[in-house]
Write an enzyme that holds these catalytic residues in place. Structure first.
Site, PDB file in Angstrom:
ATOM      1  N   GLY A 199       0.913  -1.231   0.101  1.00 22.20           N
ATOM      2  CA  GLY A 199      -0.052   0.058  -0.073  1.00 22.20           C
ATOM      3  C   GLY A 199       0.850   1.090  -0.201  1.00 22.20           C
ATOM      4  N   ARG A 216       1.282  -5.645  -5.217  1.00 21.34           N
ATOM      5  CA  ARG A 216       1.177  -6.264  -4.254  1.00 21.34           C
ATOM      6  C   ARG A 216       1.612  -7.605  -4.726  1.00 21.34           C
ATOM      7  NH1 ARG A 216      -0.726  -4.432   0.662  1.00 21.34           N
ATOM      8  NH2 ARG A 216      -2.013  -2.584   0.718  1.00 21.34           N
ATOM      9  N   ASP A 252       5.585  -5.321   5.837  1.00 23.54           N
ATOM     10  CA  ASP A 252       6.132  -6.439   6.212  1.00 23.54           C
ATOM     11  C   ASP A 252       5.861  -7.559   5.113  1.00 23.54           C
ATOM     12  OD1 ASP A 252       3.090  -7.461   8.119  1.00 23.54           O
ATOM     13  OD2 ASP A 252       3.408  -6.779   6.092  1.00 23.54           O
ATOM     14  N   THR A 292       4.594   2.074   6.141  1.00 24.85           N
ATOM     15  CA  THR A 292       3.343   1.653   6.114  1.00 24.85           C
ATOM     16  C   THR A 292       2.444   2.720   6.962  1.00 24.85           C
ATOM     17  OG1 THR A 292       1.455   0.107   6.945  1.00 24.85           O
ATOM     18  CG2 THR A 292       3.503   0.087   8.000  1.00 24.85           C
ATOM     19  N   ASP A 339       0.040   1.773   8.702  1.00 23.52           N
ATOM     20  CA  ASP A 339      -0.441   1.332   9.636  1.00 23.52           C
ATOM     21  C   ASP A 339       0.550   1.272  10.930  1.00 23.52           C
ATOM     22  OD1 ASP A 339      -1.501  -1.558   7.506  1.00 23.52           O
ATOM     23  OD2 ASP A 339      -2.296   0.467   7.694  1.00 23.52           O
ATOM     24  N   ASP A 343       2.539  -0.802  11.945  1.00 28.87           N
ATOM     25  CA  ASP A 343       2.557  -2.080  12.658  1.00 28.87           C
ATOM     26  C   ASP A 343       4.057  -2.975  12.503  1.00 28.87           C
ATOM     27  OD1 ASP A 343       0.449  -3.842  10.107  1.00 28.87           O
ATOM     28  OD2 ASP A 343       2.403  -2.757  10.020  1.00 28.87           O
ATOM     29  N   ARG A 397      -5.491  -2.225   9.205  1.00 33.33           N
ATOM     30  CA  ARG A 397      -5.440  -3.628   9.177  1.00 33.33           C
ATOM     31  C   ARG A 397      -5.701  -4.311  10.763  1.00 33.33           C
ATOM     32  NH1 ARG A 397      -1.891  -5.743   4.724  1.00 33.33           N
ATOM     33  NH2 ARG A 397      -3.569  -5.186   3.303  1.00 33.33           N
TER      34      ARG A 397
HETATM   35  O1  F6P Z   1      -1.595  -1.674   4.606  1.00 33.47           O
HETATM   36  C1  F6P Z   1      -2.032  -0.589   4.606  1.00 33.47           C
HETATM   37  C2  F6P Z   1      -3.497  -0.348   4.277  1.00 33.47           C
HETATM   38  O2  F6P Z   1      -4.114   0.957   3.877  1.00 33.47           O
HETATM   39  C3  F6P Z   1      -4.290  -0.952   5.288  1.00 33.47           C
HETATM   40  O3  F6P Z   1      -4.452  -0.125   6.482  1.00 33.47           O
HETATM   41  C4  F6P Z   1      -5.443  -1.368   4.594  1.00 33.47           C
HETATM   42  O4  F6P Z   1      -6.336  -2.411   5.250  1.00 33.47           O
HETATM   43  C5  F6P Z   1      -4.954  -1.846   3.168  1.00 33.47           C
HETATM   44  O5  F6P Z   1      -3.655  -1.239   2.996  1.00 33.47           O
HETATM   45  C6  F6P Z   1      -5.547  -1.609   1.849  1.00 33.47           C
HETATM   46  O6  F6P Z   1      -5.249  -2.541   0.974  1.00 33.47           O
HETATM   47  P1  F6P Z   1      -5.507  -1.859  -0.542  1.00 33.47           P
HETATM   48  O7  F6P Z   1      -4.973  -0.767  -0.772  1.00 33.47           O
HETATM   49  O8  F6P Z   1      -4.832  -3.048  -1.332  1.00 33.47           O
HETATM   50  O9  F6P Z   1      -6.767  -2.029  -0.734  1.00 33.47           O
END
Ligand code: F6P
Length: 351
Positions: free
Chosen positions: A17, A81, A112, A135, A137, A139, A181
């Protein structure tokens, strides 16, 4: 550790992301690497660019070309991804394509998932790689803070501040669903900063009875409105709320839906009209805050220094106010979640 091979050309990729600050890392790595006399090449679309190269997958980077990207959100290299360890033989293709491009060292910027691939490529093939944590997040256990986090908290806080005026005007409860997440860091920060009446994070089971009582007591004293910040990873039952059954190449589901479910539950329990808002990718967009511009720049400079020092299989990390390097295996071992003592800080102000 195998003998280091001389570095002439440094590759750089951004995976997972996106997060505000990525371009700050790209700018800093490129600038410092040029000082060291390295050639720098950007790899577009994360690991996909090395696994399945397209005509535009490799872009030369130089100091002049990145001078003005610090304040730009997102990543000029694009992201994906893609997981080279999902299908047999793909990791080998990544190594072959690196060699074909003359890339001697790689700076992998990601969360991660991206950094887990970097660690395995270093372990399995001796790829000369340095990681940089990214990130919103926040995390990643091996670093105090990831860039992108401060911007996401600021965006979510501003959103909740804005929602407060309409909640009060219409005597409603507004439930705000926040990203993160399975870690509640963004929600924790935005809930605390915006003085939400309740802040729910995945680390702690929600107490709906307490919420029901609090909102009814508030209504009895004339405050028939409220704000609830809820992390997308919170569950009211056993299963996470998801947008669709599909999983990405690292096995992640697309979380989402708890905000609406919780809003319905609160309206039924309190009798107060309730609405929900999903902040979604707003938390990943736009220009990075000053803090994220500074942190990403410091990460990028240290990552380039790690390349020069042959610190392969390491990741830059913030420890206190120092940017250091730690092993990628340490960085990708476990998810950093909100500890109980910090959650208790929030709990002080619920109501
Ligand atoms: O890991 C970052 C994040 O924004 C999370 O908080 C969220 O759940 C996920 O990516 C969303 O993923 P995508 O952008 O693939 O929908």
């Amino acid at each position: 550790m195998s003998e280091s091979r001389q570095v002439r050309k440094v590759g750089m990729l951004t995976g997972g992301g996106d997060a505000p600050g990525l371009n700050g890392v790209i700018r800093a790595v490129t600038t410092r690497c040029e000082e060291y006399g390295y050639e720098v090449v950007g790899v577009k679309r994360g690991w996909k660019g090395l696994l399945s190269p397209e005509s535009d997958s490799f872009v030369p980077l130089d100091t002049d070309g990145v001078r003005n990207i610090l304040e730009e959100g997102g990543t000029i290299l694009g992201s994906s991804r893609t997981n080279p360890y999902k299908n047999e033989g793909d990791a080998e293709k990544v190594v072959e394509n690196m060699k074909a491009q003359g890339i001697d060292a790689l700076v992998a910027i990601g969360g991660d998932d991206t950094l887990g691939v970097a660690r395995r490529l270093n372990d399995d093939f001796g790829v000369q790689v340095v990681g940089c944590p990214k990130t919103i997040d926040n995390d990643l256990s091996a670093t105090d803070t990831t860039f992108g986090y401060d911007t996401a908290v600021s965006i979510a806080t501003d959103a909740i501040d804005k929602l407060r005026t309409t909640a009060k005007s219409h005597e409603r409860i507004v439930v705000v669903e926040v990203m993160g997440r399975h870690a509640g860091w963004i929600t924790w920060g935005a809930g605390l900063a915006s003085a939400a009446n309740f802040t729910l994070i995945p680390e702690v089971d929600p107490d709906l009875d307490r919420m029901q009582k609090v909102f009814k007591d508030r209504a009895a004293r004339g405050e028939k409105w409220g704000l609830v910040a809820v992390s997308e990873g919170v569950t009211l039952g056993e299963e996470f709320m998801t947008q669709a059954p599909e999983r990405d190449e690292f096995g992640h589901v697309q979380l989402g839906g708890i905000g609406e479910t919780l809003a319905g539950e609160l309206e039924n329990r309190t009798g107060i009209e309730t609405r929900h808002v999903v902040l979604g990718h707003l938390q990943r967009g736009g220009t990075p805050t000053a803090n994220d511009r500074i942190l990403s720049t410091r990460y990028g400079l240290r990552a380039a220094e790690a390349v020069k020092a042959d610190e392969w299989g390491q990741m830059v990390a913030l420890r206190g106010n120092d940017v250091v390097t730690v092993s990628l295996s340490e960085a990708t071992d476990e998810t950093k979640t909100v500890p109980e003592d910090l959650y208790k800080v929030l709990d002080t102000f619920f109501g």
